[in-house]
Write an enzyme that holds these catalytic residues in place. Structure first.
Site, PDB file in Angstrom:
ATOM      1  N   ASN A  23       0.727  -1.281  -0.001  1.00  0.00           N
ATOM      2  CA  ASN A  23      -0.034   0.126   0.144  1.00  0.00           C
ATOM      3  C   ASN A  23       0.996   1.261  -0.046  1.00  0.00           C
ATOM      4  OD1 ASN A  23      -2.323  -1.208  -0.268  1.00  0.00           O
ATOM      5  ND2 ASN A  23      -2.929  -1.313   2.161  1.00  0.00           N
ATOM      6  N   ARG A  93      -8.298  -1.431  -8.125  1.00  0.00           N
ATOM      7  CA  ARG A  93      -8.801  -0.187  -8.000  1.00  0.00           C
ATOM      8  C   ARG A  93      -7.714   0.883  -7.438  1.00  0.00           C
ATOM      9  NH1 ARG A  93     -13.861  -0.026  -6.177  1.00  0.00           N
ATOM     10  NH2 ARG A  93     -13.356   1.813  -5.136  1.00  0.00           N
ATOM     11  N   CYS A 117     -16.452  -3.764  -5.458  1.00  0.00           N
ATOM     12  CA  CYS A 117     -15.348  -4.713  -5.039  1.00  0.00           C
ATOM     13  C   CYS A 117     -16.041  -5.669  -3.900  1.00  0.00           C
ATOM     14  CB  CYS A 117     -14.372  -4.082  -4.551  1.00  0.00           C
ATOM     15  SG  CYS A 117     -13.108  -4.588  -3.327  1.00  0.00           S
ATOM     16  N   ARG A 122     -16.993   0.875  -2.091  1.00  0.00           N
ATOM     17  CA  ARG A 122     -15.907   1.608  -2.144  1.00  0.00           C
ATOM     18  C   ARG A 122     -16.032   2.456  -3.186  1.00  0.00           C
ATOM     19  NH1 ARG A 122     -10.816  -2.506  -1.866  1.00  0.00           N
ATOM     20  NH2 ARG A 122      -9.760  -0.684  -0.962  1.00  0.00           N
ATOM     21  N   ASP A 306      -7.262  -4.305   7.466  1.00  0.00           N
ATOM     22  CA  ASP A 306      -6.398  -5.334   6.731  1.00  0.00           C
ATOM     23  C   ASP A 306      -5.827  -6.569   7.491  1.00  0.00           C
ATOM     24  OD1 ASP A 306      -7.015  -3.998   4.399  1.00  0.00           O
ATOM     25  OD2 ASP A 306      -4.951  -3.136   4.354  1.00  0.00           O
ATOM     26  N   ILE A 328     -14.613  -0.649   8.803  1.00  0.00           N
ATOM     27  CA  ILE A 328     -14.361   0.329   7.636  1.00  0.00           C
ATOM     28  C   ILE A 328     -15.117   0.034   6.482  1.00  0.00           C
ATOM     29  CG2 ILE A 328     -12.228   0.965   6.562  1.00  0.00           C
ATOM     30  CD1 ILE A 328     -11.871   1.767   9.186  1.00  0.00           C
ATOM     31  N   ARG A 398      -2.177 -10.828  -5.174  1.00  0.00           N
ATOM     32  CA  ARG A 398      -2.005  -9.481  -5.397  1.00  0.00           C
ATOM     33  C   ARG A 398      -1.163  -9.026  -4.256  1.00  0.00           C
ATOM     34  NH1 ARG A 398      -7.315  -7.236  -4.559  1.00  0.00           N
ATOM     35  NH2 ARG A 398      -5.989  -5.597  -4.395  1.00  0.00           N
TER      36      ARG A 398
HETATM   37  C1  UD1 Z   1      -6.713   1.587   1.514  1.00  0.00           C
HETATM   38  C2  UD1 Z   1      -5.783   0.373   1.163  1.00  0.00           C
HETATM   39  C3  UD1 Z   1      -6.548  -0.760   1.756  1.00  0.00           C
HETATM   40  C4  UD1 Z   1      -7.283  -0.756   3.088  1.00  0.00           C
HETATM   41  C5  UD1 Z   1      -8.012   0.905   3.472  1.00  0.00           C
HETATM   42  C6  UD1 Z   1      -8.562   1.119   4.678  1.00  0.00           C
HETATM   43  C7  UD1 Z   1      -4.353   0.849  -0.406  1.00  0.00           C
HETATM   44  C8  UD1 Z   1      -4.088   0.555  -1.884  1.00  0.00           C
HETATM   45  N1  UD1 Z   1      -5.479   0.072  -0.398  1.00  0.00           N
HETATM   46  O1  UD1 Z   1      -7.920   1.497   0.556  1.00  0.00           O
HETATM   47  O2  UD1 Z   1      -5.774  -2.001   1.693  1.00  0.00           O
HETATM   48  O3  UD1 Z   1      -7.970  -1.721   3.725  1.00  0.00           O
HETATM   49  O4  UD1 Z   1      -7.199   1.690   2.840  1.00  0.00           O
HETATM   50  O5  UD1 Z   1      -7.470   1.015   5.456  1.00  0.00           O
HETATM   51  O6  UD1 Z   1      -3.718   1.639   0.038  1.00  0.00           O
HETATM   52  N2  UD1 Z   1     -14.631   5.747   1.252  1.00  0.00           N
HETATM   53  C9  UD1 Z   1     -15.655   6.756   0.766  1.00  0.00           C
HETATM   54  N3  UD1 Z   1     -15.485   7.540  -0.338  1.00  0.00           N
HETATM   55  C10 UD1 Z   1     -14.461   7.606  -0.844  1.00  0.00           C
HETATM   56  C11 UD1 Z   1     -13.404   7.083  -0.530  1.00  0.00           C
HETATM   57  C12 UD1 Z   1     -13.505   6.074   0.706  1.00  0.00           C
HETATM   58  O7  UD1 Z   1     -16.995   6.607   1.230  1.00  0.00           O
HETATM   59  O8  UD1 Z   1     -14.115   8.497  -1.900  1.00  0.00           O
HETATM   60  C13 UD1 Z   1     -14.912   4.822   2.159  1.00  0.00           C
HETATM   61  C14 UD1 Z   1     -14.670   3.427   1.915  1.00  0.00           C
HETATM   62  O9  UD1 Z   1     -15.933   3.023   1.286  1.00  0.00           O
HETATM   63  C15 UD1 Z   1     -14.319   2.940   3.021  1.00  0.00           C
HETATM   64  C16 UD1 Z   1     -13.731   3.888   4.063  1.00  0.00           C
HETATM   65  O10 UD1 Z   1     -13.962   5.130   3.189  1.00  0.00           O
HETATM   66  O11 UD1 Z   1     -15.597   2.438   3.704  1.00  0.00           O
HETATM   67  C17 UD1 Z   1     -12.118   3.917   3.794  1.00  0.00           C
HETATM   68  O12 UD1 Z   1     -11.775   3.675   2.609  1.00  0.00           O
HETATM   69  P1  UD1 Z   1     -10.119   4.211   2.160  1.00  0.00           P
HETATM   70  O13 UD1 Z   1      -9.409   4.475   3.270  1.00  0.00           O
HETATM   71  O14 UD1 Z   1     -10.312   5.361   0.985  1.00  0.00           O
HETATM   72  O15 UD1 Z   1      -9.578   2.686   1.283  1.00  0.00           O
HETATM   73  P2  UD1 Z   1      -8.717   2.886   0.308  1.00  0.00           P
HETATM   74  O16 UD1 Z   1      -7.666   3.753   0.083  1.00  0.00           O
HETATM   75  O17 UD1 Z   1      -9.631   2.138  -0.987  1.00  0.00           O
END
Ligand code: UD1
Length: 424
Positions: A23, A93, A117, A122, A306, A328, A398
């Protein structure tokens, strides 16, 4: 396709070395798009997600070359394309992380909109809102987000919920914007800090990374750099659980215990002895069965989502009842049904899994559904009597580098074989 066959019941012992963080490396590789030049990124793990990011960078016009096992050179001199195609984004993603740097340097990005996903919807609405605040016009056409920024200007962005990818994308967009950007309620994960450190090495002006408020003052130009990626804290945590679940005794090298305080604390509570020494972790499990303890996932520095599935595998054989709450992602319990096939006693109530520890698990045919769920099945397989077959292990590839080789070197019986029942 391939599957794992695991013969359970063998204690892990010996040394294992942790790879670079998945990550952290994905946004760092994207950040090379911010300035045309030659980059040398060290401690890059050889994972499927990294290969997908390389494919995307090459599609965008970059040249990449492995110069040794862990070093990737990236030449972004001819990176003039701003289209991230569906074919790549659908595989990963995290491809959306090129949006920030492309808009930053080229003032334009056309990125396939990522679909749902397995673990949740997400959305990326917070990335989009933030870019709009910075002056971007965004249109959705034919499944693609077309982001245009005639003028990219600093803005005050306050996230209603913590988002790792959102923080990273806006951070990358802001370093070349005009004026000051303030990101409030920013994600504090070590991977966000690692990205900020790399951007600073490129000449960015960033303050407050690792806290709730990050301030970025746009600069006129950046430069290419050399950077070494941090160790993977989730891989580290997974090996700690592997030690605990097999009553093992192992030394985990090349890790950063600072990045997994909450995980170490919980695992100690479960009875695993963990001693930190010189950037390494010595772990030993002397109790026959772990103690039951409750976990609730939250953004960093709390217990990471995670590690939820792997911790649940450990609790399946605990002495007592534990509750595991996922805060989360809305659908991150897909491993439960598979763990139950191996004899686990788990009931789901809303976002919480109630795990009643059983004395023993038994090997079964199970299916991996997502990256960390597959890790939990491997862990359960290591503890089970008899043979466990895990299909669809492309999920685990992955995010874990040669996991079966690392486990085998510690004494586990695990083989990767072709899965005749599934198409190649
Ligand atoms: C990253 C990590 C993933 C980890 C997650 C949470 C990477 C590549 N992946 O994923 O392994 O599980 O952080 O620690 O670094 N959300 C919204 N709107 C948005 C963005 C996020 O509602 O625009 C929500 C998501 O649906 C989720 C929460 O916020 O419920 C956290 O997501 P986010 O921290 O953005 O996860 P990722 O960056 O996708």
């Amino acid at each position: 396709m391939e599957k794992f066959i695991i013969e359970g019941g063998f204690r892990l012992h010996g040394e294992v070395s942790i790879s670079g963080s998945k990550n952290a490396v994905l946004p760092i590789l994207s950040a090379t798009l911010l300035h045309k030049g030659k980059y040398k990124i060290k401690n890059v793990p050889k994972l499927q997600d990294v290969y997908t990011m390389i494919e995307l960078l090459e599609f965008l016009g970059c040249k990449t070359k492995w110069t040794d096992q862990k070093t990737l050179e990236i030449d972004t001199e001819n990176a003039d394309n701003y289209l991230a195609p569906y074919e790549v984004v659908k595989k990963m993603r995290a491809s959306v992380l090129v949006m920030g740097p492309l808009v930053g340097r080229m003032r334009r990005a056309v990125v396939s909109y990522p679909g749902g996903c397995a673990i949740g919807v997400r959305p990326i609405d917070l990335h989009i809102e933030g870019l709009k605040k910075m002056g971007c016009e965004i249109e959705m056409r034919g499944g693609y987000l077309d982001v245009k920024a005639r003028k990219l200007k600093g803005a005050r962005i306050s996230f209603p919920t913590k988002t790792v990818g959102g923080t990273e994308n806006l951070l990358m967009a802001a370093v070349l914007a005009q004026g000051e950007t303030v990101i409030e309620n920013a994600a504090k994960e070590p991977e966000v800090v690692d990205l900020a450190k790399m951007l600073k090495k490129m000449g960015a002006d960033i303050q407050g990374e690792g806290t709730d408020v990050i301030t970025i003052r746009g600069v006129a130009e950046l430069s290419a750099c050399e950077y070494e990626v941090i160790p993977d804290r989730i891989e580290t945590g997974t090996f700690l659980v592997a030690c605990g679940i097999t009553n093992g005794e192992i030394l985990i090298k090349n890790c950063n215990p600072e990045h997994l305080r909450a995980v170490i604390e919980k695992l100690r509570e479960s009875g695993i002895e963990i001693v930190e020494k010189d950037g390494a972790l010595y772990a030993a499990m002397k109790r026959k069965r772990p103690l039951a303890c409750d976990v609730s996932t939250m953004p960093y520095p709390s217990f990471p989502t995670d590690m939820q599935a792997q911790f649940m595998a450990l609790m399946c054989v605990a002495n007592g009842v534990s509750t595991i709450t996922e805060n989360i992602f809305e659908n991150r319990m897909l491993h439960v049904a598979e763990l139950k096939r191996m004899g686990a006693d788990i009931t789901i109530s809303g976002r919480t899994a109630i795990v009643r520890g059983v004395k023993s698990l038994s090997g079964a045919k199970v299916m991996a559904s997502d990256l960390r769920a597959s890790a939990s099945l491997v862990l359960a397989g290591l503890r089970s009597s008899g043979m466990t077959e895990i299909s669809r292990i492309y999920h685990i590839d992955r995010g874990y580098e040669r996991i079966e080789e690392k486990l085998r070197a510690l004494g586990a019986r695990i083989e990767r074989v072709r899965d005749e029942n599934l198409p190649t």
